[in-house]
Every structure is written in C-alpha cells, then in structure tokens.
Write a protein that holds these residues in place. Sequence first.
Motif, short mmCIF file in Angstrom:
data_model
loop_
_atom_site.label_atom_id
_atom_site.label_comp_id
_atom_site.label_asym_id
_atom_site.label_seq_id
_atom_site.Cartn_x
_atom_site.Cartn_y
_atom_site.Cartn_z
N ASP A 79 37.38 30.15 76.42
CA ASP A 79 36.64 31.40 77.00
C ASP A 79 35.49 31.65 76.43
O ASP A 79 34.87 31.00 75.60
CB ASP A 79 37.80 32.60 76.27
N THR A 80 34.61 32.54 77.30
CA THR A 80 33.22 32.92 76.96
C THR A 80 33.20 34.56 76.79
O THR A 80 34.29 35.17 76.75
CB THR A 80 32.29 32.55 77.95
N VAL A 81 32.04 35.06 76.42
CA VAL A 81 31.99 36.43 76.38
C VAL A 81 32.25 37.17 77.70
O VAL A 81 32.05 38.31 77.66
CB VAL A 81 30.67 36.94 75.72
N PHE A 82 32.27 36.50 78.77
CA PHE A 82 32.55 36.80 80.03
C PHE A 82 33.88 36.72 80.61
O PHE A 82 34.32 37.15 81.74
CB PHE A 82 31.58 36.26 81.20
N GLY A 83 34.71 36.17 79.56
CA GLY A 83 36.21 35.99 79.91
C GLY A 83 36.47 34.96 81.17
O GLY A 83 37.53 35.06 81.66
N GLU A 84 35.26 34.01 81.21
CA GLU A 84 35.45 33.10 82.13
C GLU A 84 36.79 32.32 82.39
O GLU A 84 37.42 31.88 83.44
CB GLU A 84 34.43 32.22 82.36
N ALA A 85 37.57 32.02 81.21
CA ALA A 85 38.62 31.27 81.31
C ALA A 85 39.71 31.82 81.55
O ALA A 85 40.86 31.45 81.93
CB ALA A 85 38.77 30.74 79.61
N ARG A 86 39.67 33.35 81.72
CA ARG A 86 41.15 34.07 82.13
C ARG A 86 40.86 34.44 83.73
O ARG A 86 41.61 35.27 84.06
CB ARG A 86 40.62 35.35 81.60
N GLU A 119 29.67 28.38 75.21
CA GLU A 119 28.35 28.66 75.79
C GLU A 119 27.52 27.48 75.31
O GLU A 119 26.54 27.25 76.18
CB GLU A 119 27.98 30.12 75.69
N ALA A 120 27.50 27.03 74.00
CA ALA A 120 26.73 26.28 73.48
C ALA A 120 26.62 24.95 74.19
O ALA A 120 25.62 24.21 74.11
CB ALA A 120 26.73 26.22 72.01
N LEU A 121 27.94 24.44 74.44
CA LEU A 121 27.96 23.20 74.94
C LEU A 121 27.72 23.12 76.50
O LEU A 121 27.95 22.08 77.20
CB LEU A 121 29.40 22.54 74.68
N ASP A 122 27.30 24.05 77.08
CA ASP A 122 27.14 24.27 78.50
C ASP A 122 25.61 24.03 78.63
O ASP A 122 24.75 24.70 78.09
CB ASP A 122 27.55 25.62 79.11
N ASP A 123 25.24 22.96 79.18
CA ASP A 123 23.94 22.53 79.37
C ASP A 123 23.04 23.51 80.24
O ASP A 123 21.89 23.95 79.97
CB ASP A 123 23.83 21.01 80.00
N ALA A 124 23.84 24.52 81.10
CA ALA A 124 23.14 25.23 82.01
C ALA A 124 23.11 26.55 81.40
O ALA A 124 22.74 27.53 82.14
CB ALA A 124 23.68 25.17 83.40
N GLU A 132 23.14 39.07 76.05
CA GLU A 132 23.54 40.40 76.82
C GLU A 132 24.72 40.43 76.98
O GLU A 132 25.61 41.37 76.71
CB GLU A 132 22.81 40.19 78.27
N GLY A 133 25.71 39.27 77.19
CA GLY A 133 27.11 39.46 77.28
C GLY A 133 27.74 39.84 76.04
O GLY A 133 28.65 40.43 76.17
N LEU A 134 27.35 39.12 74.85
CA LEU A 134 27.75 39.58 73.57
C LEU A 134 27.61 41.05 73.25
O LEU A 134 28.48 41.57 72.79
CB LEU A 134 27.01 38.74 72.63
#
Length: 406
Positions: A79-86, A119-124, A132-134
């Motif tokens: 999951d990320t601060v945007f809830g992407e895994a959900r 998020e840290a391991l996403d090269d993009a 901002e998301g946090l």
Amino acid sequence: MDIRNLPYFCPFIFFILMTSLSPAQDANHHFELKNGDRVVFLGNSLFENEQQFNFLELALTSRWPERKISFRNLGWSGDTVFGEARSYYTSPPTAYELLIDQLSKTQPDVVFLAYGGIEALDDASNRSLFKEGLDRLLDTIQALGAQPLLLSPIPRFKGVSPELLQFQNDKLVQFGKIISTTASERQIPFLDIYAPLLEIGTKIPISDNGFHLNEAGYYHFTVLIENLLGLSRTPWRVRINAKTMQVESNQKVTVHGNDSKDNSLAFEVEEELLPLVPPRDSFSTTPNNMNLVISGLKKGNYQLTIDGSLAAGGTAKDWAKGINLQEEGSIQQSNQLRKLIHQKDEVYFHQYRPQNRTYIIGFRSYEQGRHKKGLEELDVLLNWLEGQIHLYKNPSTHTYRLSPIE
C-alpha cells in the motif's frame, strides 16, 4: 498518479492539540493511551504482517491493564499513501476513497502510519507527490479527531548485490527524511526505526527474505517502538537470599519463609505488567524478561514450581547465578494473551477484507451482497474476544516454591 485527481475526503481540517511526544522530544516524553481509545495501524506490509506476531499490539494492550483499549489493523501489503494496493473496486469508489472509508469506520483515536517503503522503491516515484499525499492523509486523520504517529520505512536487509542493496536503502533514507520533515512541520511524533533495525540486522537474523521482518524482527521492532514512546520495560528481576530472607526486586514479593518439612522456599510475586516474551528461538540473542536469583542455598539440586507447575531446575550454584524463566506464570499468560489478540485480528481481517469481497461488498455485490449481514454479525465475536483480552491482560499474583531434589 496526480493527487489533484483524487477526491478530497473533507473540506475542513481540524487541528488537535498534541499532548504526547513531538518529533524533537520523542525519546523524553511518555506516550499514553486513554481508557476507551481505539488504536489503528495503517500502512503497508509492515503492519499487515504484524498480525502474524502481534508483539506491538500485545505491548500496548498490556501496558495499561486497567484500561479498555481496542485495536484495528488496516495494514495492506504494497500500500501507498494513495491506497493503491486496495484498488480491487472499479471506480467509484477509488482506492483512496476505500482507504478513507475503512479508516473512518474504525473511529480512530490514535493512528500509527507506516508508509514510504513502497514509494521509495518505485523508480518513477515523485517525492513531492508522496509529500502531498502524506499531508493529505494526515489532514484526514486529524479531521477525524485522531492523533497520528509516523514511522520511518524499515531498511532492506539483503539484496541481489551490495550495490543494489545500498541504492535501495539510500532511497528509503530519503523518504524517511520526507516523513521526518512532515512530522516536524506538523508537530506530530516521528518514530525513526530505520537505523536501529539496520544495526540489529547486522547481528541477528530479523528478516528471512530481506524485505519483511520475521518473528524476532517484530519483537525488536516492538521494543524499539516502546523505547521511542517512552515506554521502555524494566526487565523482571527477583533476588532472594534463602538464609537472610532478604529480597531485592522490582516486583512486589512476599516471602513466606522456609518450610521445615521439605526445606522448600515459598514466595509470591505480584506483577504490575505482563512481560513481552521474546520468540523461543531467539532466547540466546534477546534479553530474557524474567531472571530469578536465589542465593544462600545449601549444596544440591533444586526445582522451582510456579502455581504448582514445574518451571525450572538447577544446582544451588545455578540459582545463585540466576536462572531465566521461560514457561510458566506470567510468561504463559502473556503468550496466551498474544494468541487471543491474533484470533481477534484474524476475525477483523476477514470482516473488512472478506474472501470474494468483490461479490459481497464490491461492484458485483448484486450477486452475493446478502452475505454482507454475516460480516456485520462478526462484531459480536469481536466484542467477545476484546472482552476476553481485557480480562486476560491483568497480571496475576503467582506462587513460587523452590524445593530440594533428593
């Protein structure tokens, strides 16, 4: 992903007075949970996997045995601060809306957040977008009237190559700094566990795959969190001189004296808190919570019973040096409490993340939505388990008897 395209959960932001620790004072302040508080663990796999071991929830549950404090684990791997895994729903609702909906339904008073590792391991990954998301997620948490606490990402412990491992850890440090800066700006607690865990990982195996903590890892993770919150545990220590009946202890000890019939020594120990028991396979690498020293014994072998059950044995010389207790009394109670917490977390997991969730509460609920009532009825079981947890977390007075072995 553009944060501007995400729905805003609440147009108003309520700032609450932070009465616990600030980012600059986390080591010196005493964090406290109040009676009736609901604590939520929100984040990636760091919190989802905690449900397997439950050390952190056990530590916070047993810290205030007289208070009713409940916990909900909303950790979601990846999951990320945007809830992407959900994002198993179609739109609407969006993954972020689902995250906020799940959080708001828990009615949180305190929220531990563990983000930044994915998020840290996403090269993009865009660092400013993460910031901002946090901030946006923190706005929502504070609008709910809850107190947030931010955790740093944990390090990677091994990789394909030393160069790649260092590269990944450098990025994790960078995102940890973003989280730390955010905490400082908002005057909320920041718990930096990156460097301590990295140091521990050089001495003992606290991760099996290099990415996630194992059972020993979660034990040390919990000890670190306790220390940063000002909740450090004093190891259980009882020292008794069998000749003089002199007692040195940080527990309440009542010595009943020697029994002339069998030359046994009897005493009671009334404890304030249940111990945080390390995993059995790491007793040699972690400080043991219960060490009993009995000096002044005549030469010979002695056995110890706790509440009538055999707990330990050794020579008079062994007892004078001190023997670590590993099975009975409050250790057994603490282990049982951890099992109850695990059962409760498992029930809640299946309630808010049911199998076939798309068909029960998702966009195909028109097919099996009737089963949603069964999920709601799990509240009865959750309430019962929480009642058992509250009863079981109160430490008891245990009776110890040391007897010579003929």
